[in-house]
Write an enzyme that holds these catalytic residues in place. Structure first.
Site, mmCIF file in Angstrom:
data_model
loop_
_atom_site.group_PDB
_atom_site.id
_atom_site.type_symbol
_atom_site.label_atom_id
_atom_site.label_comp_id
_atom_site.label_asym_id
_atom_site.label_seq_id
_atom_site.Cartn_x
_atom_site.Cartn_y
_atom_site.Cartn_z
ATOM 1 C CG HIS A 8 -0.388 0.270 2.524
ATOM 2 N ND1 HIS A 8 -0.091 -0.739 3.417
ATOM 3 C CD2 HIS A 8 -0.041 1.418 3.136
ATOM 4 C CE1 HIS A 8 0.398 -0.206 4.522
ATOM 5 N NE2 HIS A 8 0.435 1.106 4.383
ATOM 6 C CG ASP B 190 -0.163 -4.088 2.640
ATOM 7 O OD1 ASP B 190 0.050 -3.619 1.511
ATOM 8 O OD2 ASP B 190 -0.341 -3.383 3.639
ATOM 9 C CB SER C 254 3.307 1.522 6.256
ATOM 10 O OG SER C 254 2.173 1.260 7.010
#
Length: 512
Positions: free
Chosen positions: A130, A162, A239
């Site tokens: 993402h 992911d 992230s």
């Protein structure tokens, strides 16, 4: 003058004299202004050596290792900035993803930010899908801890975990050591390193709060969630960053936060390093993830079900259905079998079992400990390759390498012709044309050869070719002519493409 008055006058004069003398004495000695002591010498002690060395402190408490670990790991964590089309504004902003979308759109584009981890000295970077999802061509920039700037290309991505892999061109880059996430225990100290809120190279500390968490943050039907939970502060921008143990080993890729405000509230989640490294190896070697298939439907065993199965304790994952012909079926597993362990590692949740199988390669043999009708038995299962059945069916329909005619039942517009052509730059194009003049001809990239110029520049299967340079392509023949003319003229071509979600991009391919 009376005798008594003379006595009083004398006493008064004496008192006045004493008072004046006292004042003069105090003034001369400096006591009137400041009472200071005379200091001849002052010794200030100074030492270049700390009272305890780092090694001595680390023997006292693992937390004192944080300084050394941070110094070693921070250079391996990078800052990633991605340009995406404005059409990607539907990216979830639910506090679980950290791609900050800025409102200062320029030219129909926005920017997301995140982190990544260098896993090799030649520039392979592991990050979250993402963080770079929806990137326009040439829109991924990587900044190292020493402020060097690189343009990155996408090697591959896996929405089910992911995760994604990027590549930058560099040599002798700092790289992290990947640890064994199966050895991680609840309560051990960890560091999270990343770039929250664009604050570069931020280090936070905490402990492992839980293992094998499933929090429903990956929006994919085939998702695999078995996160390491930590209370080390993780915020938007973290992230793709590193979660490391006190040995400086990567044990997870920071992926999500559980928050009502969108910021840190004590719950962060990381993809275990064993799963992340397997995905990275597959993406680098094959350009896609080769997922191992057991071929079962499973559910975690609860107290009620354990009682029904006469189990002596609540444990394991029950098989509720089997796919005929799949690996488990061929190895003699049965419905109501309870899988207790995988290769000696206990599994007590369905997502734990998924992760333990997902880190293995198709063709590997796995040892399963099974509870069956009051007995514990061991089964060896040779895992199969999981394939996308929909994609497989489509491939089977269009299997002829040069030409095929088939009926388009959905449109009712008659026969459609399919032709293929492979270009020397490493990609194959599928032309789909219809006998109906109102139906446009489609030119779809059906295959990209690994290691080719097209692959290295990031061309993907499923992209539709619209133009070569600035010339619109009508069919496969015009595409071949335009590519040939451009290569003869300048040894390069610029393909104008469109993705399935409508995003447009430009890819320049150079002839070697």
């Amino acid at each position: 003058m009376k005798k008594r008055d003379r006595y009083l006058t004398g006493i008064l004069l004496i008192l006045i004299g004493v008072l004046v003398g006292t004042i003069l004495t105090m003034y001369q000695q400096g006591n009137w202004i400041n009472d200071q002591a005379e200091v001849k010498f002052t010794e200030v002690k100074k030492s270049e050596r700390p009272f305890y060395t780092d090694e001595e402190l680390s023997n006292l408490d693992p937390r004192f290792l944080f300084k050394q670990v941070a110094e070693e790991i921070t250079p391996t964590v990078v800052y990633i900035e991605t340009e995406v089309s404005v059409g990607r504004r539907d990216m979830p902003d639910d506090g679980n993803h950290d791609g900050d979308l800025f409102d200062d759109f320029m030219g129909g584009r926005a920017r997301t930010v995140g982190s990544g981890v260098l896993i090799s000295k030649d520039g392979y970077i592991l990050t979250n899908n993402h963080v770079i999802d929806g990137a326009v061509n040439g829109g991924i920039r990587v900044v190292l801890n020493d402020k060097r700037l690189f343009r990155a290309r996408q090697v591959g991505s896996d929405p089910t975990t992911d995760l994604a892999v990027l590549k930058i061109d560099g040599e002798n880059l700092p790289s992290i050591i990947i640890g064994n996430s199966d050895n991680v225990d609840v309560g051990e100290w960890v560091l999270a390193i990343g770039n929250p809120f664009r604050l570069r190279s931020t280090v936070t500390a905490g402990i492992v709060s839980a293992l094998s968490r499933q929090v429903q943050v990956i929006d994919n039907q085939m998702r695999i969630e078995s996160f390491i939970q930590t209370d080390a502060a993780i915020n938007r921008g973290n992230s793709g960053g590193a979660l490391v143990n006190t040995s400086g080993e990567l044990i997870g890729i920071n992926t999500a936060i559980a928050s009502q405000s969108g910021n840190y509230q004590g719950y962060g989640f990381a993809v275990p390093s064993n799963l992340a490294s397997k995905v990275a190896r597959d993406l680098i070697q094959y350009g896609e993830v080769r997922r191992a298939l057991l071929g079962v439907t499973i559910e975690s065993v609860d107290a009620f079900r354990a009682d029904q199965l006469d189990m002596n304790r609540i444990q394991g994952v029950e098989i509720t259905s089997l796919r005929e012909g799949a690996a488990a079926y061929q190895s003699g597993l049965k419905i109501e079998d309870v899988i207790l362990s995988v290769n000696g590692i206990e599994v007590n949740e369905a997502n734990e079992l998924q992760e333990k199988i997902a880190v293995l390669q198709p063709g590997e043999v796995v040892e399963l400990e099974i509870w069956r009708e009051g007995e514990v038995v061991t089964k060896s299962v040779k895992l199969q390759l999981m394939e996308n059945e929909i994609a497989q069916n489509t491939t089977n329909q269009l299997s002829d390498p040069e030409y095929e005619r088939y009926q388009d039942d959905d449109s009712g517009s008659g026969d459609r012709e399919v032709r293929f052509f492979s270009f020397d730059l490493g990609f194959k194009v599928m032309e789909i044309s219809s006998s109906d003049e109102n139906e446009p001809t489609e030119l779809i990239i059906s295959e990209v050869e690994r290691g080719s110029e097209a692959f290295m520049k990031g061309l993907k299967e499923g992209y539709t070719i619209k133009k070569v340079d600035d010339e619109k392509v009508e069919d496969l023949e015009s595409l071949k002519d335009l590519v040939s003319q451009s290569l003869n003229r300048s040894n390069s071509i610029v393909l104008h493409i469109e993705t399935n979600d409508g995003a447009k991009g430009f890819y320049q391919l150079n002839k070697n």
